[in-house]
Design a protein around this motif. Sequence first.
Motif, PDB file in Angstrom:
ATOM      1  N   GLU A 228       9.959   9.685   9.230  1.00 59.23           N
ATOM      2  CA  GLU A 228       9.553   8.629   8.316  1.00 59.23           C
ATOM      3  C   GLU A 228      10.664   7.582   8.174  1.00 59.23           C
ATOM      4  OE1 GLU A 228       6.593  10.917   5.228  1.00 59.23           O
ATOM      5  OE2 GLU A 228       8.758  11.121   4.866  1.00 59.23           O
TER       6      GLU A 228
ATOM      7  N   VAL B 132      12.668   9.379  -2.197  1.00 60.27           N
ATOM      8  CA  VAL B 132      11.275   9.480  -1.763  1.00 60.27           C
ATOM      9  C   VAL B 132      11.043  10.673  -0.829  1.00 60.27           C
ATOM     10  CG1 VAL B 132      10.757   7.040  -2.118  1.00 60.27           C
ATOM     11  CG2 VAL B 132      11.658   7.793   0.101  1.00 60.27           C
ATOM     12  N   LYS B 133      12.052  11.567  -0.766  1.00 58.56           N
ATOM     13  CA  LYS B 133      11.956  12.776   0.074  1.00 58.56           C
ATOM     14  C   LYS B 133      11.572  12.413   1.514  1.00 58.56           C
ATOM     15  CE  LYS B 133      11.080  15.669  -3.846  1.00 58.56           C
ATOM     16  NZ  LYS B 133      10.296  16.602  -4.556  1.00 58.56           N
ATOM     17  N   CYS B 134      12.288  11.414   2.042  1.00 61.15           N
ATOM     18  CA  CYS B 134      12.022  10.903   3.384  1.00 61.15           C
ATOM     19  C   CYS B 134      12.285  11.991   4.425  1.00 61.15           C
ATOM     20  CB  CYS B 134      12.915   9.689   3.642  1.00 61.15           C
ATOM     21  SG  CYS B 134      12.444   8.740   5.086  1.00 61.15           S
ATOM     22  N   ARG B 135      11.325  12.165   5.303  1.00 60.85           N
ATOM     23  CA  ARG B 135      11.436  13.151   6.381  1.00 60.85           C
ATOM     24  C   ARG B 135      11.991  12.485   7.638  1.00 60.85           C
ATOM     25  NH1 ARG B 135       5.465  14.602   4.749  1.00 60.85           N
ATOM     26  NH2 ARG B 135       5.891  15.868   2.918  1.00 60.85           N
TER      27      ARG B 135
ATOM     28  N   VAL C 210       9.099   3.623  -0.757  1.00 62.04           N
ATOM     29  CA  VAL C 210       8.180   4.632  -0.247  1.00 62.04           C
ATOM     30  C   VAL C 210       8.651   5.072   1.136  1.00 62.04           C
ATOM     31  CG1 VAL C 210       6.574   2.961   0.784  1.00 62.04           C
ATOM     32  CG2 VAL C 210       5.720   5.168   0.030  1.00 62.04           C
TER      33      VAL C 210
ATOM     34  N   ASP D 270       2.352   8.826   1.959  1.00 63.78           N
ATOM     35  CA  ASP D 270       2.086   9.732   0.847  1.00 63.78           C
ATOM     36  C   ASP D 270       2.448   9.035  -0.466  1.00 63.78           C
ATOM     37  OD1 ASP D 270       1.931  11.760  -1.025  1.00 63.78           O
ATOM     38  OD2 ASP D 270       3.373  13.076  -0.037  1.00 63.78           O
TER      39      ASP D 270
ATOM     40  N   LYS E  48       2.244   9.935  -3.428  1.00 60.90           N
ATOM     41  CA  LYS E  48       2.861  10.764  -4.468  1.00 60.90           C
ATOM     42  C   LYS E  48       4.382  10.672  -4.432  1.00 60.90           C
ATOM     43  CE  LYS E  48       0.172  14.007  -2.993  1.00 60.90           C
ATOM     44  NZ  LYS E  48      -0.344  15.276  -2.578  1.00 60.90           N
ATOM     45  N   ARG E  49       4.935  10.231  -3.301  1.00 61.67           N
ATOM     46  CA  ARG E  49       6.396  10.114  -3.190  1.00 61.67           C
ATOM     47  C   ARG E  49       6.880   8.679  -3.378  1.00 61.67           C
ATOM     48  NH1 ARG E  49       8.221  11.960   2.062  1.00 61.67           N
ATOM     49  NH2 ARG E  49       6.099  11.804   2.815  1.00 61.67           N
TER      50      ARG E  49
END
Length: 116
Positions: A64, A58-61, A9, A101, A103-104
């Motif tokens: 994050e 996990v589309k880590c920004r 996550v 989040d 959802k990710r």
Amino acid sequence: MTYVDGFVVAVPTANKERYRAMAEEAAPVFMEHGALKLVECWGDDVPEGEVTSFPMAVKCREDETVVFSWILWPSREVRDAGMKKVMEDARIAGQMEMPFDGKRMIFGGFEMIVDR
């Protein structure tokens, strides 16, 4: 045979302490319902890949951090029954605010095939 639930996550880096506290609060609940061990790992050396990677999954920004976690269970049967009880447990069900989040989150159950 030992069974493993694995999770990855992206958690806002600013929420590290909130995440750790949530995990500390949840761990005894899992243990009471059959888990053998619960491990939470805060990303320290998690490179971005060219084709795939933990951060990409996990589309880590930028703000994050990737967290890698697993729960050990004695068997798939114990995990199935235990996870159901965990999700119904008043200490978890609707009580914990997730500091990420969901959802990710990626997750799955795995049969252990090598343990040395």
